[in-house]
Motif scaffolding. Structure first.
Motif: not given
Length: 217
Positions: A64-73, A153-165
């Protein structure tokens, strides 16, 4: 492929969790479901009991956190902070049956604090974007091994472009299969807003991922 309907979207996006779910089945142990009394023991300071809680919910919270912050570390760091706070505040959990919802709520707050701090740091040093919002090419979701790297990576980018809510409700509903009632408890938003945000998030994800899927035909 002229369109990507909601059914296809749900099947494809849920496939992100398929590998982890299969691993969970293979690795199923006594703590796969928290037994009665475990939370009570943890509240009394039983570290073994808390380890059972961590082993059961550590992976979902990290995902869940990884979906929000985009960085594994960073995701791992924030997941650790989530469980540190949970351990310190376990006495405040009034309904033991809502442990999962409580943990996700703590994770959401930890992520929000991290993002706010990153934005403050950005203003101080003049960075182009907060470190916690950058998409690192080396990051792979725990479930991502089942998918082509480019699609992941396409899905990661798409998730990153959504607003927080939208990103939060999409992650909790699609990846973690939480009910609207649980998501409402975690986020504090009304069920009506959550349904609207999820509908819009699905539409945005569909729009951003469809070109990739079409190009593979």
């Amino acid at each position: 492929m002229s369109s990507w309907d909601e059914g296809q979207a749900t099947v494809m996006l849920k496939s992100l969790n398929a590998a982890a779910e299969r691993r969970d089945q293979k690795e199923k142990m006594a703590f796969s479901e928290i037994s009665p009394g475990v939370v009570a023991r943890a509240k009394c300071g039983d570290e073994d009991a808390f380890h059972l809680i961590f082993n059961r919910y550590g992976r979902p919270v990290l995902s869940f956190i990884a979906h929000q912050v985009r960085s594994r570390e960073l995701a791992e760091e924030l997941a650790q902070e989530t469980f540190v706070r949970a351990y310190r505040n376990l006495g405040g959990l009034k309904d033991e049956l809502r442990l999962s919802t409580w943990l996700f709520g703590i994770a959401r707050n930890v992520v929000r604090e991290s993002v706010r701090q990153a934005r403050r740091d950005e203003r101080k040093v003049g960075l182009d974007e907060p470190e916690s919002l950058k998409l690192e090419s080396g990051f792979v979701l725990p479930e991502g091994n089942m998918l082509d790297r480019e699609l992941t990576e396409t899905i990661h980018r798409a998730l990153a472009e959504l607003d927080d809510d939208k990103r939060i409700v999409f992650s909790l509903k699609i990846f973690h299969e939480k009910s609207y009632e649980e998501i409402s408890s975690i986020t504090g938003h009304s069920i009506g807003k959550l349904k609207t945000d999820l509908h819009r998030a699905r539409a945005e994800m569909r729009k951003r991922i469809e070109p990739y899927l079409a190009s593979q035909l």
